[in-house]
Design an enzyme around this catalytic site. Structure first.
Site, PDB file in Angstrom:
ATOM      1  N   CYS A 156     -12.488  -8.009   6.139  1.00  0.00           N
ATOM      2  CA  CYS A 156     -11.431  -8.800   5.519  1.00  0.00           C
ATOM      3  C   CYS A 156     -10.410  -7.974   4.759  1.00  0.00           C
ATOM      4  O   CYS A 156      -9.343  -8.486   4.414  1.00  0.00           O
ATOM      5  CB  CYS A 156     -12.050  -9.856   4.605  1.00  0.00           C
ATOM      6  SG  CYS A 156     -13.034 -11.054   5.525  1.00  0.00           S
ATOM      7  N   VAL A 157     -10.721  -6.717   4.469  1.00  0.00           N
ATOM      8  CA  VAL A 157      -9.718  -5.818   3.899  1.00  0.00           C
ATOM      9  C   VAL A 157      -9.104  -4.958   4.999  1.00  0.00           C
ATOM     10  O   VAL A 157      -7.877  -4.866   5.123  1.00  0.00           O
ATOM     11  CB  VAL A 157     -10.317  -4.927   2.790  1.00  0.00           C
ATOM     12  CG1 VAL A 157      -9.279  -3.922   2.284  1.00  0.00           C
ATOM     13  CG2 VAL A 157     -10.823  -5.777   1.628  1.00  0.00           C
TER      14      VAL A 157
END
Length: 218
Positions: free
Chosen positions: A121-122
Site C-alpha cells: 500500500c506504500v
C-alpha cells in the site's frame, strides 16, 4: 521516475509544497504488522498527522474495504474529525481516481506517503506517482510491513525508483526549518512532547528547569 533534484536546499520539504497521503492505518493491517512494534507506528503516524495540521499541509486519508478491514485508527481520525476517509477497493491507492484527483487538486508536487503495508500500500502508489512526475517521500517509521524483510525490500525498491525514504520527525524538522518561525513553534513543540519519545521527555524537563529558573531570585 521523478526527475526532481535529490540534493541541495530544494530537495528538502516545505509545508507550501507538500501534500500528505495516509493509507490504510486500519485494524486488519495492524494485526499482521511485524516489521515494527505496532504502538510505535500508531504513535508516529499520529504525530505525522498532527504535524501536517500544524503546518497546514493538505492531508488525504484512505482506507481499503473498511467494512471488513475496520475503520481508520481512531487517534488518526481524531486529528481530522471533519474528514471522511476515501474507502477503496483498489489495492493500489493511486489507481483510485478520487485519491489522485484529491492530490492533484492541491497543486503540490512533493507527495509524502505513509501506510500499511509498506510492500503493497506504500510501494505501489509511490512507484506509480513517481512515474507521473511527483517527488515522492515514503515515511518509513509511520509505515510497516508483514515482516522486516518485506518492509526493507519495499524501501529498497522505492529508493531504486527515486522515492526518498524519510522518518516522521525529519518531516516535521524540514517543515519547521527555522525556530524563528514562531507561528508553528508551539504546535511543533507540543507534538514532540506528545510523540517524540525521549525528545519529548527531555523537552518537558527543559521546560521544568526554565520555569524553575524564572521563579528564582537569581
Amino acid at each position: 521516475m521523478s526527475t526532481a533534484s535529490k540534493v541541495g536546499l530544494d530537495a528538502l520539504l516545505t509545508p507550501e509544497e507538500s501534500v500528505l497521503l495516509l493509507i490504510d492505518h486500519q485494524p486488519f493491517q495492524f494485526a499482521n504488522l511485524n516489521s515494527h512494534e505496532p504502538t510505535m507506528v500508531v504513535n508516529n503516524v499520529i504525530g505525522l498527522a498532527k504535524a501536517a495540521k500544524v503546518f497546514d499541509v493538505p492531508t488525504i486519508l484512505t482506507t481499503v474495504l473498511e467494512e471488513r478491514g475496520g475503520l481508520l485508527l481512531q487517534g488518526l481520525q481524531d486529528v481530522f474529525p471533519e474528514q471522511k476517509p476515501i474507502n477503496r477497493t483498489f489495492i493500489n491507492t493511486w489507481q483510485d481516481a478520487r485519491v489522485v484527483d484529491a492530490v492533484k487538486a492541491t497543486g503540490r508536487k512533493k507527495l509524502i506517503i505513509a501506510g500499511l503495508w509498506t510492500e503493497i500500500c506504500v510501494a505501489m502508489p509511490a512507484l506509480q506517482a513517481a512515474g507521473e512526475g511527483f517527488e515522492v517521500f515514503a515515511v518509513t517509521d509511520a509505515s510497516g510491513g508483514v515482516s522486516k524483510e518485506a518492509h526493507d525490500m519495499a524501501v529498497r525498491r522505492m529508493v531504486q525508483a527515486g522515492v526518498v525514504p524519510i522518518t516522521w520527525m525529519a518531516v516535521l524538522g524540514e517543515w519547521q526549518r527555522d525556530w524563528a518561525r514562531e507561528k508553528t513553534v508551539p504546535g511543533a513543540a507540543e507534538i514532540q512532547a506528545q510523540h517524540g519519545g525521549a525528545t519529548g521527555v527531555a523537552f518537558a524537563w527543559e521546560m521544568q528547569l526554565l520555569a524553575g529558573h524564572a521563579g528564582s531570585s537569581l
